[in-house]
Design a protein around this motif. Structure first.
Motif, PDB file in Angstrom:
ATOM      1  N   ALA A 209       3.259   7.356   2.210  1.00 30.34           N
ATOM      2  CA  ALA A 209       2.415   6.160   2.319  1.00 30.34           C
ATOM      3  C   ALA A 209       3.243   4.892   2.138  1.00 30.34           C
ATOM      4  CB  ALA A 209       1.283   6.221   1.277  1.00 30.34           C
ATOM      5  N   LEU A 210       4.187   4.927   1.179  1.00 26.84           N
ATOM      6  CA  LEU A 210       5.065   3.772   1.003  1.00 26.84           C
ATOM      7  C   LEU A 210       5.917   3.543   2.250  1.00 26.84           C
ATOM      8  CD1 LEU A 210       6.345   4.141  -2.680  1.00 26.84           C
ATOM      9  CD2 LEU A 210       4.641   2.551  -1.802  1.00 26.84           C
ATOM     10  N   SER A 211       6.398   4.647   2.839  1.00 26.92           N
ATOM     11  CA  SER A 211       7.217   4.504   4.047  1.00 26.92           C
ATOM     12  C   SER A 211       6.412   3.917   5.190  1.00 26.92           C
ATOM     13  CB  SER A 211       7.788   5.868   4.442  1.00 26.92           C
ATOM     14  OG  SER A 211       8.512   5.775   5.647  1.00 26.92           O
ATOM     15  N   MET A 212       5.138   4.349   5.322  1.00 21.53           N
ATOM     16  CA  MET A 212       4.292   3.828   6.403  1.00 21.53           C
ATOM     17  C   MET A 212       3.845   2.396   6.127  1.00 21.53           C
ATOM     18  SD  MET A 212       1.961   7.211   7.158  1.00 21.53           S
ATOM     19  CE  MET A 212       1.013   6.361   8.421  1.00 21.53           C
ATOM     20  N   SER A 213       3.866   1.983   4.864  1.00 22.08           N
ATOM     21  CA  SER A 213       3.439   0.627   4.502  1.00 22.08           C
ATOM     22  C   SER A 213       4.636  -0.289   4.289  1.00 22.08           C
ATOM     23  CB  SER A 213       2.581   0.671   3.229  1.00 22.08           C
ATOM     24  OG  SER A 213       1.465   1.511   3.390  1.00 22.08           O
ATOM     25  N   GLY A 214       5.722  -0.005   4.971  1.00 25.81           N
ATOM     26  CA  GLY A 214       6.928  -0.814   4.790  1.00 25.81           C
ATOM     27  C   GLY A 214       6.721  -2.273   5.134  1.00 25.81           C
ATOM     28  N   ASP A 215       5.966  -2.537   6.227  1.00 22.69           N
ATOM     29  CA  ASP A 215       5.733  -3.931   6.634  1.00 22.69           C
ATOM     30  C   ASP A 215       4.922  -4.675   5.576  1.00 22.69           C
ATOM     31  OD1 ASP A 215       7.082  -3.327   8.934  1.00 22.69           O
ATOM     32  OD2 ASP A 215       5.266  -2.914  10.103  1.00 22.69           O
ATOM     33  N   GLN A 216       3.867  -4.009   5.038  1.00 26.27           N
ATOM     34  CA  GLN A 216       3.060  -4.670   4.011  1.00 26.27           C
ATOM     35  C   GLN A 216       3.882  -4.934   2.750  1.00 26.27           C
ATOM     36  OE1 GLN A 216       2.212  -2.149   5.812  1.00 26.27           O
ATOM     37  NE2 GLN A 216       0.194  -2.446   6.707  1.00 26.27           N
ATOM     38  N   ILE A 217       4.752  -3.988   2.379  1.00 27.65           N
ATOM     39  CA  ILE A 217       5.575  -4.183   1.179  1.00 27.65           C
ATOM     40  C   ILE A 217       6.538  -5.337   1.391  1.00 27.65           C
ATOM     41  CG2 ILE A 217       7.337  -3.109  -0.264  1.00 27.65           C
ATOM     42  CD1 ILE A 217       5.961  -0.450   0.200  1.00 27.65           C
ATOM     43  N   SER A 219       6.055  -7.859   3.413  1.00 26.73           N
ATOM     44  CA  SER A 219       5.259  -9.089   3.395  1.00 26.73           C
ATOM     45  C   SER A 219       4.921  -9.501   1.963  1.00 26.73           C
ATOM     46  CB  SER A 219       3.975  -8.881   4.197  1.00 26.73           C
ATOM     47  OG  SER A 219       3.157 -10.018   4.146  1.00 26.73           O
TER      48      SER A 219
END
Length: 405
Positions: A209-217, A219
């Protein structure tokens, strides 16, 4: 002579076929195997005629062993129906110390590129077994290094054992308890292995989930950096604000300390007032609901000219003549409201909307006189004020009075 003719007629062709077969197998023999080669660092124990195997199955023979400097080239034949993969490896295998050795080819061919006939497997993809004399030589060297000698009759291994014995002396119960606790811990880990695996699985899901949310992290990191930059740019103002807040808190603390009894009394009275308001909540809600309409009506019937509150005649039925007339018809006919509304709409529907009005078309209201004098009027906008020569509102009221011409 007659009997020999059939024999000669059949025997000569058979003899010729036999001669041709012998010549073909001696002069140009039929090849039933393909030749390959492999380079080894050593061929000790391997001889011409030893087996060549794939997964333990014999598929050929060693045909020649040639020394090539620091390498040995081993040539071997493999049955023609066998295929060898292009990236095949070769190893000299010694099943036991006394048995004959053989060349093992791996992996088996299951499809894909093949090793060309006559190709050589390089030394990078070959292996040779460790010899027993090498093992014994290493063991001898190890025992010599660890064993006693002329200068050290005890030896390094003996010293290690003596130190270990000295350290463990008198600590048997502690070692036993430690081993028991270690066994208990291992048993606990074994019993909770399913939970451990579940935790690892959830951790994997979290990492994905962290890998898939790289853009949000990224940002969020950028926004946090922006906030940090703003705080850094305004650190002087923030320091001054915190200093002022500290002074205010000191004053508040002094005020509360000096007026504690009064604050307690005020809080108690506020609590009592709050309880009273809560008990009268329905009445207050009713007042707040009715008060705006009542105040608006009061403002409408107040006359500044007479400084009094008067009544006003309002015929509201003229604003909705359909309801007024249709309800009158329903009352006269003594029918229900639904039937009366249908009859009224059917017969009077097109006419009744023409009669709608806020007030009757009469220029006077006999219940009201002059509402306000000229000096009591306040204009919200300056341009609404009448010009100096224009008639005043009082004059307009006189014009609209019953005795006006």
């Amino acid at each position: 002579m007659t009997r020999l003719r059939p024999l000669i007629s059949w025997g000569v062709p058979i003899l010729l076929l036999a001669v041709v077969a012998v010549v073909s197998f001696t002069v140009a023999p039929w090849r039933s195997a393909d030749e390959y080669a492999a380079e080894f660092t050593s061929s000790r124990g391997l001889y011409v005629g030893d087996d060549v195997r794939i997964m333990g199955v014999e598929v050929g023979r060693v045909t020649k062993i040639e020394p090539r400097g620091d390498r040995v080239l081993v040539r071997f034949d493999v049955d023609s129906e066998r295929r060898i993969p292009a990236d095949a490896h070769a190893a000299i295998v010694a099943p036991t110390l006394v048995s004959a050795r053989f060349v093992q080819l791996t992996p088996p061919h299951t499809g894909g590129p093949e090793l060309p006939v006559g190709a050589t497997i390089p030394v990078e993809r070959t292996a040779v077994p460790v010899e027993w004399d090498e093992i014994t030589e290493q063991l001898t060297r190890l025992t010599t290094e660890l064993g006693p000698d002329d200068t050290d009759p005890q030896g390094a291994l003996g010293e290690v054992l003596d130190v270990a014995a000295a350290n463990a002396e008198g600590h048997g119960p502690a070692l036993r308890d430690s081993l028991q606790q270690l066994a208990t811990a291992m048993r606990t880990i074994s019993d909770g292995r399913h939970d451990l695996f579940g935790t690892l699985g959830n951790l994997q899901v979290f990492v994905e989930a962290l890998s898939m949310s790289g853009d949000q992290i990224v940002s969020f990191h950028d926004r946090l950096a922006s906030v940090t930059e703003i705080l850094d740019a305004n650190r002087d103002d923030m320091g001054a604000a915190l200093a002022g807040l500290d002074a205010v808190l000191v004053d508040v603390e002094r005020f509360v300390r000096d007026n504690r009894e009064r604050v307690d009394t005020t809080v108690d009275r506020t609590a009592a007032l709050t309880e009273t308001l809560a008990a009268q909540r329905d009445g207050i809600a009713q007042v707040l609901h009715v008060a705006p309409t009542a105040l608006s009506n009061l403002q409408g019937i107040y006359q500044p000219a007479h400084n009094t509150v008067v009544s006003a005649l309002s015929l509201t039925n003229f604003a909705n003549p359909a309801q007024f007339v249709c309800s009158a018809l329903a009352a006269a006919e003594q029918v229900d409201a639904h039937t009366a509304s249908e009859l009224c709409v059917q017969y009077l529907g097109p006419i009744l909307p023409l009669l709608a009005m806020d007030y009757p078309p009469v220029r006077i209201n006999p219940t009201r006189g002059v509402g306000a004098l000229p000096d009591q009027l306040v204009y919200t906008e300056p341009e609404l004020m009448p010009a100096p020569g224009a008639p005043s509102p009082a004059s307009l009221a006189d014009l609209l009075s019953p005795g006006a011409p």
